[in-house]
Design an enzyme around this catalytic site. Structure first.
Site, PDB file in Angstrom:
ATOM      1  N   LEU A 154      -5.710  -1.273  -3.186  1.00  0.00           N
ATOM      2  CA  LEU A 154      -5.694  -2.274  -2.125  1.00  0.00           C
ATOM      3  C   LEU A 154      -6.180  -3.548  -2.485  1.00  0.00           C
ATOM      4  O   LEU A 154      -7.253  -3.799  -2.085  1.00  0.00           O
ATOM      5  CB  LEU A 154      -6.363  -1.810  -0.713  1.00  0.00           C
ATOM      6  N   HIS A 155      -5.639  -4.244  -3.691  1.00  0.00           N
ATOM      7  CA  HIS A 155      -5.953  -5.448  -4.102  1.00  0.00           C
ATOM      8  C   HIS A 155      -5.660  -6.701  -3.337  1.00  0.00           C
ATOM      9  O   HIS A 155      -5.209  -6.640  -2.064  1.00  0.00           O
ATOM     10  CB  HIS A 155      -5.348  -5.464  -5.444  1.00  0.00           C
ATOM     11  N   ALA A 156      -5.726  -7.865  -3.969  1.00  0.00           N
ATOM     12  CA  ALA A 156      -5.620  -9.144  -3.017  1.00  0.00           C
ATOM     13  C   ALA A 156      -4.256  -9.249  -2.373  1.00  0.00           C
ATOM     14  O   ALA A 156      -4.401  -9.395  -1.094  1.00  0.00           O
ATOM     15  CB  ALA A 156      -5.867 -10.315  -3.864  1.00  0.00           C
TER      16      ALA A 156
END
Lengths: 225, 215
Positions: A154-156
Site C-alpha cells: 500500500l505505497h503512495a
C-alpha cells in the site's frame, strides 16, 4: 471537468520539478506546474514564472499555490495581488509543507475536490505529524478482510487511489483503524505485500465504499503481484 | 514648485536606477554583514529592468509609471526585496489612482499605502531592523508638508534618519534575524535602499528646475 490545478513554487527549479514529479505519479490528471528558481535559472523565485504557472494550471476550477520558504511565499502573495478579481477568487495559496502538502493536495484534486478542499488537504498534511485521527466508525455496517497481493504493497499510488475515490463516498471508513479517506494515514500503515487489511465502514455509502476497497485490493491496484 | 506628474515619475524611477547602481557595492557590503549579500546586485538589476521598460516610451500617468516599476521589481529583483518593493510600488500606484500630479496629501497617502503593503507582505513592525524603519517615519514626515515636493523632501530626510537609526537594533525579521545580537552595529540594507529611493524622488523634482523646468 478538469481538476483543480497546482503550482509548485520553490527557490530551486529542480526542487519544484521534483515535487511535481512526485505528485504527478499519484495524480495523473491534475494540471501540475513547477515554478522554481529565478528567470535566469538561479536560486530564488520568479513573479513571471508563478504568473505563467497559474495561467497554465487554471483549467477553470481554480489553482492552489504551494510555496517553500519566506520570499517564495511573499512572491506568491504578490502574484495574487496582481490577478484580475474573477481569477483571484479561485486561486489560493496554501500554508503547508511543500512536499507533503503538494502530494495531499494533488490527491484531493485528483479525486475531484474543489479548490478550498484542496487547500485544506494541503494544510492538514504535516511532516512527521501523526495521521489524522481516524473517524468514529462506531458499529460498522459493512466490513471486509482482504490481503494485499501486489509486490509494492500500500505505497503512495494505491494509497492515493483509495483515499481519492473513498473521499467521494458519504461513509466513515477505516483500514486497520486508520482513516481510509486520508492518503497520509494509509501510507503511514506501511502495509506490505501479504498484509491483512481490516476494512470497516458505516454511513449511507458504507457498502459501496467497502466494495471499492475490496475490488481495488483484489486487483492489486493493477500492479504486478 | 515642480509638478509631480507622469514625467516626474519617469525621472524618479530613472534616478533610482542611477543611484542604486552607484551604491551597489555599498548595499552588497551592508547585506553581506547581516544577510546574504545580494541586495545591492538585486536592486541594481531590478531598477535597470525598470529603466529598460521605460525606454519603450514615456508613462501616461504617475500610476502607470509606478505600476511598471512594481511589475519589473517583482519579476527581476529576486529575494525578499522583489515582492516587498514590488508591493510597495503596486499599492502606491493604486493610491495615486487617476491623479495627474501629486500634492502633499497625495504623497502622504501614496507613501502610507506603500508602507502598508510592505508591512502586509513582510509582517515586520517598526524596530525590527527592516525597511519599515525607514518607511514609517517617512510617512509621518510627509504628512506635515504642504506640497508634494516638500512632502517627499521631508519623507526622504526622515527615511535617512530612520535608516541610520537601524544600526544599534537587533534584527527580528528577515535573514538578519538569524544572527540575533550579532546583527546589532550594522545598518539595515533595506532601510538604506529605501532612503535612496525616496531621496531620488526629490532629486527628480529638483532636476526639472535645473533643466529649465516649465514656465
Amino acid at each position: 471537468m478538469s481538476p483543480v490545478g497546482l503550482v509548485v513554487v520553490s527557490h530551486s527549479a529542480r526542487l519544484a520539478e521534483g515535487v511535481v514529479e512526485l505528485a504527478a505519479q499519484m495524480a495523473g490528471s491534475v494540471p501540475l506546474v513547477a515554478a522554481g528558481g529565478t528567470d535566469d535559472g538561479g536560486l530564488g523565485t520568479s513573479f513571471e514564472k508563478i504568473m505563467r504557472g497559474i495561467d497554465e494550471a487554471d483549467q477553470g476550477r481554480g489553482v492552489v499555490i504551494m510555496a517553500d520558504l519566506g520570499s517564495a511565499v511573499m512572491t506568491a502573495e504578490s502574484v495574487l495581488e496582481f490577478l484580475e478579481d474573477d481569477r483571484r477568487a479561485r486561486v489560493l495559496l496554501a500554508d503547508a509543507a511543500l512536499v507533503e502538502g503538494t502530494v495531499a493536495a494533488a490527491v484531493a484534486a485528483e479525486s475531484g475536490a474543489e479548490v478550498d478542499a484542496v487547500v485544506r488537504a494541503a494544510e492538514e498534511a504535516f511532516p512527521g505529524a501523526t495521521p489524522e485521527e481516524a473517524p468514529e466508525v462506531g458499529e460498522p455496517t459493512s466490513s471486509a478482510v482482504v490481503t494485499l497481493p501486489n509486490r509494492a504493497g500500500l505505497h503512495a499510488r494505491p494509497a492515493a487511489i483509495l483515499a481519492g475515490r473513498l473521499s467521494q463516498f458519504d461513509a466513515e471508513i477505516t483500514i486497520n483503524g486508520a482513516d481510509a479517506q486520508s492518503v497520509m494515514a494509509l501510507m503511514a500503515l506501511n502495509a506490505r505485500k501479504g498484509a491483512q487489511l481490516v476494512v470497516e465502514a458505516s454511513g449511507p455509502d458504507a457498502d459501496e465504499a467497502v466494495r471499492l476497497v475490496r475490488e481495488q485490493v483484489e486487483h492489486g491496484f493493477g500492479e504486478p503481484a | 514648485m515642480t509638478d509631480l506628474d507622469a514625467a516626474w515619475a519617469d525621472r524618479w524611477l530613472r534616478e533610482c536606477a542611477r543611484v542604486l547602481a552607484v551604491h551597489r557595492e555599498e548595499l552588497i557590503d551592508l547585506d553581506r554583514a547581516i544577510g546574504d549579500g545580494d541586495h545591492g546586485e538585486n536592486m541594481d538589476r531590478g531598477f535597470q529592468a525598470v529603466v529598460d521598460k521605460l525606454d519603450d516610451g514615456p508613462s501616461e500617468s504617475v500610476a502607470a509609471a509606478l505600476k511598471v516599476a512594481a511589475m519589473m521589481l517583482m519579476s527581476k529583483v529576486g529575494g525578499a526585496a522583489g515582492p516587498l518593493y514590488g508591493t510597495a510600488f503596486l499599492r502606491a500606484s493604486a493610491a495615486v489612482g487617476e491623479r495627474e500630479s501629486l500634492d502633499g496629501p497625495a504623497v502622504e497617502a501614496m507613501l502610507a499605502a506603500a508602507r502598508d503593503g510592505i508591512v502586509a507582505r513582510g509582517k515586520a513592525d517598526p524596530g525590527d531592523k527592516t525597511m519599515v524603519d525607514a518607511w514609517s517615519p517617512a510617512v509621518v514626515a510627509a504628512g506635515r508638508a504642504a506640497d508634494g515636493e516638500a512632502a517627499f523632501a521631508a519623507a526622504a530626510t526622515a527615511a535617512e534618519e530612520g535608516a541610520l537609526a537601524t544600526k544599534p537594533l537587533v534584527a527580528r525579521k528577515g535573514r538578519a534575524s538569524y544572527l540575533g545580537e550579532r546583527s546589532a552595529g550594522h545598518l539595515d540594507p533595506g532601510a538604506v535602499s529605501t532612503s535612496y529611493i525616496l531621496r531620488a524622488a526629490v532629486t527628480a523634482a529638483v532636476s526639472e528646475i535645473s533643466a529649465g523646468g516649465r514656465p
